[in-house]
Each structure stands twice: as structure tokens, then as C-alpha cells.
Design a protein around this motif. Sequence first.
Motif, PDB file in Angstrom:
ATOM      1  N   SER A 232     122.296 -16.105 -38.225  1.00 28.45           N
ATOM      2  CA  SER A 232     121.345 -16.572 -37.211  1.00 28.45           C
ATOM      3  C   SER A 232     120.164 -17.311 -37.836  1.00 28.45           C
ATOM      4  CB  SER A 232     120.838 -15.402 -36.363  1.00 28.45           C
ATOM      5  OG  SER A 232     120.118 -14.480 -37.153  1.00 28.45           O
ATOM      6  N   ARG A 233     120.135 -17.386 -39.192  1.00 27.99           N
ATOM      7  CA  ARG A 233     119.060 -18.138 -39.836  1.00 27.99           C
ATOM      8  C   ARG A 233     119.126 -19.615 -39.518  1.00 27.99           C
ATOM      9  NH1 ARG A 233     123.085 -17.353 -43.396  1.00 27.99           N
ATOM     10  NH2 ARG A 233     123.688 -18.981 -44.884  1.00 27.99           N
ATOM     11  N   TRP A 234     120.311 -20.098 -39.140  1.00 27.20           N
ATOM     12  CA  TRP A 234     120.451 -21.500 -38.750  1.00 27.20           C
ATOM     13  C   TRP A 234     119.953 -21.630 -37.314  1.00 27.20           C
ATOM     14  CZ3 TRP A 234     120.895 -23.604 -43.145  1.00 27.20           C
ATOM     15  CH2 TRP A 234     121.761 -23.118 -44.131  1.00 27.20           C
ATOM     16  N   GLN A 235     118.747 -22.177 -37.154  1.00 34.32           N
ATOM     17  CA  GLN A 235     118.061 -22.177 -35.869  1.00 34.32           C
ATOM     18  C   GLN A 235     118.269 -23.451 -35.057  1.00 34.32           C
ATOM     19  OE1 GLN A 235     116.072 -19.435 -34.627  1.00 34.32           O
ATOM     20  NE2 GLN A 235     117.325 -18.516 -36.237  1.00 34.32           N
ATOM     21  N   GLY A 236     118.907 -24.433 -35.634  1.00 31.83           N
ATOM     22  CA  GLY A 236     119.130 -25.667 -34.892  1.00 31.83           C
ATOM     23  C   GLY A 236     117.995 -26.661 -34.992  1.00 31.83           C
ATOM     24  N   ASP A 237     117.037 -26.412 -35.891  1.00 31.43           N
ATOM     25  CA  ASP A 237     115.958 -27.378 -36.136  1.00 31.43           C
ATOM     26  C   ASP A 237     116.495 -28.439 -37.084  1.00 31.43           C
ATOM     27  OD1 ASP A 237     113.613 -28.741 -36.458  1.00 31.43           O
ATOM     28  OD2 ASP A 237     112.673 -27.248 -37.762  1.00 31.43           O
ATOM     29  N   ASN A 238     117.267 -29.383 -36.513  1.00 38.42           N
ATOM     30  CA  ASN A 238     118.032 -30.298 -37.363  1.00 38.42           C
ATOM     31  C   ASN A 238     117.316 -31.598 -37.692  1.00 38.42           C
ATOM     32  OD1 ASN A 238     118.448 -32.043 -35.060  1.00 38.42           O
ATOM     33  ND2 ASN A 238     119.975 -30.566 -34.345  1.00 38.42           N
ATOM     34  N   SER A 239     116.030 -31.711 -37.340  1.00 36.62           N
ATOM     35  CA  SER A 239     115.190 -32.862 -37.706  1.00 36.62           C
ATOM     36  C   SER A 239     115.784 -34.189 -37.257  1.00 36.62           C
ATOM     37  CB  SER A 239     114.906 -32.895 -39.220  1.00 36.62           C
ATOM     38  OG  SER A 239     116.052 -33.209 -39.970  1.00 36.62           O
TER      39      SER A 239
ATOM     40  N   VAL B 271     135.744 -39.263 -43.369  1.00 35.58           N
ATOM     41  CA  VAL B 271     135.614 -38.123 -42.464  1.00 35.58           C
ATOM     42  C   VAL B 271     134.226 -37.517 -42.702  1.00 35.58           C
ATOM     43  CG1 VAL B 271     136.418 -35.793 -41.920  1.00 35.58           C
ATOM     44  CG2 VAL B 271     138.074 -37.625 -42.354  1.00 35.58           C
ATOM     45  N   HIS B 272     133.498 -37.277 -41.619  1.00 36.24           N
ATOM     46  CA  HIS B 272     132.123 -36.785 -41.693  1.00 36.24           C
ATOM     47  C   HIS B 272     132.039 -35.448 -40.965  1.00 36.24           C
ATOM     48  CE1 HIS B 272     130.826 -40.843 -42.997  1.00 36.24           C
ATOM     49  NE2 HIS B 272     131.857 -41.197 -42.244  1.00 36.24           N
ATOM     50  N   VAL B 273     131.693 -34.407 -41.703  1.00 37.01           N
ATOM     51  CA  VAL B 273     131.636 -33.053 -41.151  1.00 37.01           C
ATOM     52  C   VAL B 273     130.199 -32.553 -41.251  1.00 37.01           C
ATOM     53  CG1 VAL B 273     132.553 -30.714 -41.285  1.00 37.01           C
ATOM     54  CG2 VAL B 273     134.009 -32.655 -41.931  1.00 37.01           C
ATOM     55  N   TYR B 274     129.617 -32.188 -40.121  1.00 33.17           N
ATOM     56  CA  TYR B 274     128.241 -31.696 -40.107  1.00 33.17           C
ATOM     57  C   TYR B 274     128.071 -30.728 -38.947  1.00 33.17           C
ATOM     58  CZ  TYR B 274     128.369 -35.988 -37.258  1.00 33.17           C
ATOM     59  OH  TYR B 274     128.737 -36.983 -36.384  1.00 33.17           O
ATOM     60  N   GLY B 275     126.928 -30.044 -38.896  1.00 30.10           N
ATOM     61  CA  GLY B 275     126.667 -29.083 -37.829  1.00 30.10           C
ATOM     62  C   GLY B 275     125.292 -29.271 -37.237  1.00 30.10           C
ATOM     63  N   THR B 276     125.160 -29.117 -35.935  1.00 31.51           N
ATOM     64  CA  THR B 276     123.879 -29.348 -35.273  1.00 31.51           C
ATOM     65  C   THR B 276     122.810 -28.346 -35.688  1.00 31.51           C
ATOM     66  OG1 THR B 276     124.861 -28.170 -33.390  1.00 31.51           O
ATOM     67  CG2 THR B 276     124.650 -30.550 -33.208  1.00 31.51           C
ATOM     68  N   LYS B 277     123.194 -27.187 -36.229  1.00 30.75           N
ATOM     69  CA  LYS B 277     122.208 -26.206 -36.668  1.00 30.75           C
ATOM     70  C   LYS B 277     121.792 -26.396 -38.130  1.00 30.75           C
ATOM     71  CE  LYS B 277     123.570 -22.656 -33.342  1.00 30.75           C
ATOM     72  NZ  LYS B 277     124.053 -21.253 -33.162  1.00 30.75           N
ATOM     73  N   ASP B 278     122.381 -27.358 -38.789  1.00 27.24           N
ATOM     74  CA  ASP B 278     122.040 -27.660 -40.177  1.00 27.24           C
ATOM     75  C   ASP B 278     120.744 -28.466 -40.198  1.00 27.24           C
ATOM     76  OD1 ASP B 278     121.892 -28.457 -42.824  1.00 27.24           O
ATOM     77  OD2 ASP B 278     123.876 -29.393 -42.871  1.00 27.24           O
ATOM     78  N   PRO B 279     119.725 -28.031 -40.966  1.00 27.79           N
ATOM     79  CA  PRO B 279     118.529 -28.858 -41.086  1.00 27.79           C
ATOM     80  C   PRO B 279     118.827 -30.272 -41.573  1.00 27.79           C
ATOM     81  CG  PRO B 279     118.104 -26.669 -41.953  1.00 27.79           C
ATOM     82  CD  PRO B 279     119.587 -26.742 -41.674  1.00 27.79           C
ATOM     83  N   ARG B 280     119.950 -30.445 -42.274  1.00 23.10           N
ATOM     84  CA  ARG B 280     120.330 -31.766 -42.784  1.00 23.10           C
ATOM     85  C   ARG B 280     121.348 -32.470 -41.875  1.00 23.10           C
ATOM     86  NH1 ARG B 280     117.793 -34.727 -45.741  1.00 23.10           N
ATOM     87  NH2 ARG B 280     119.464 -35.365 -47.152  1.00 23.10           N
ATOM     88  N   TYR B 281     121.415 -32.018 -40.632  1.00 23.62           N
ATOM     89  CA  TYR B 281     122.334 -32.622 -39.661  1.00 23.62           C
ATOM     90  C   TYR B 281     122.146 -34.134 -39.561  1.00 23.62           C
ATOM     91  CZ  TYR B 281     123.302 -34.218 -34.843  1.00 23.62           C
ATOM     92  OH  TYR B 281     123.677 -34.943 -33.743  1.00 23.62           O
TER      93      TYR B 281
END
Length: 261
Positions: free
Chosen positions: A169-176, A200-210
Motif C-alpha cells: 500500500s506504499r504505492w499511493q498513486g502520486d505518479n507526478s 513494449v512499454h510496461v508501467y503502473g499508475t501508482k508508480d511515482p515514475r509513471y
Amino acid sequence: MKVLCLHGKGTSGAIFKSQTSSLRAQLAQKNIQFDFIDGPFKSEPAAGVDLFYPPPYYGFWERGSVDDIRSSCEWLREYISKHGPYDAVMGFSQGTILASAYLLFHEEETPHLPAPFKIAIFHCGGVSFQVLQELGFNITPAMHARDLASRNALASSASAEAILRMGTSRWQGDNSGGGLSEQAIRDEIRGPVQISIPTVHVYGTKDPRYAAGVQLSGVCDPAKRRCYNHGGGHEIPRQSTVTSALVELFEWAMDAVDEAC
């Protein structure tokens, strides 16, 4: 198929091998050789990594200036000349930054030569703004500010303290992303060069580096790219649904190469 695998900063080839175990297990019936290598520099562990994996830890550069990245690209070129050729490159975080820089420098400096890879698989990583500016892209102060904020947020969210206190749950979705849509984030990145091989590009909306992951897709040929949002943080999730999706994308990229041959 032979795949060169580039890990994130403060990890190692062995750690990246572990992180991709579910993906590789589902590709086991394919004729694929994954080559996990270590970066040339010893490194402190990435935030939280030492909770799960023992040393040593490595990086592909120490500071990340254009000169540093160019030196690492030359190191990579020499490695490929000795151990390649490779059909594909797969990177995570800093490994993705290195792979994308290597491909962009090729497109800018030696476009008449075949690309060093036929496929690129990018996990949770962006493209160096310093490299983009060197190549003639316009990177605004606002983009730089959001990028710096995302790096600071990643260091905080991935820390050992955050892991022990909050778990996943530390991934809060503050993806800047600045409130921008994926397409708007891509549209910010405009310049004279693009990566032309299937990507191919793989990323997550909760990653700060999204946003960085989305931006990288913006410097790749839109007709030859596929993007997947796993919805999580700065990681390669191992849920069966995510793994199955990644396998399908890997197979799409392989098929794209076969069709072009």
C-alpha cells in the motif's frame, strides 16, 4: 532469440532475473535465451532492495550526466560486440534509461546501420531528459520539476521504512503526471529522433515514475509500440493476470520481428 537484460540501479543481474521469474516461466517453451548482466559500477542498494536481496549491487553510471550515459553506452556497445549479437533488450528502471539512450543515439548518429536490437521491452523506466535535450528535444522547466519530484517520491515510497510500515500500500498513486492524460504526457515529448523498432512499454499508475514510462513511449514509433498499465507501483507484478498480459506483449513483439523479416 537472445535477450540482453539490464537491471535497475542498486540491484543486479541476479535480482532482475528473480524479478522476471514469472514472466520467463511462462515463456519457457519458447526458444529464448535471457542474458542478465551486471552494471559496471558498484552501488548502494536501491531503496528497500536490501530487505529482500543480498549484495552486491550495481549501477550503469554514478551521476547520470550525458557524458556518463554516453560512456555507459560505449561500455554496452563493447559488451555486445563480445557477447552478442542480441535480438532484443529488456530493461527495468535505470536499465530502461540505458537501453533507450543507446537506441536513440543509434538513430541520431548511425541511422543507416541496422538497429542494435530488433525489439525493446521497457519496464518502469523513462528516458533521460539530458539525452533528449542533447538530441534536440524541448524539455520545459515544468517537465524537469515534475521529473525531479517523481524521483524523490520514488525514493520515499520504495524505502525500507515504507515497505515495513505499509507493504504494497506504499504505492499511493502520486505518479507526478501533473493531472495529464497518457496522450497529453506523450505529446509533451517532441523532437527530431524516435526509436523505430517494435517496443513494449510496461508501467503502473501508482508508480511515482509513471509519467517517465509514458514519456518514453512518446519517443518510439507509435505504429510499432504497445503499452501496458499494470496499475501498480515501481515493480514487475507477479500476479497471473499481469504475467499473462506481459507474455502476450512479448509474443507480439516477437511476431512483429518475424513479419518484418
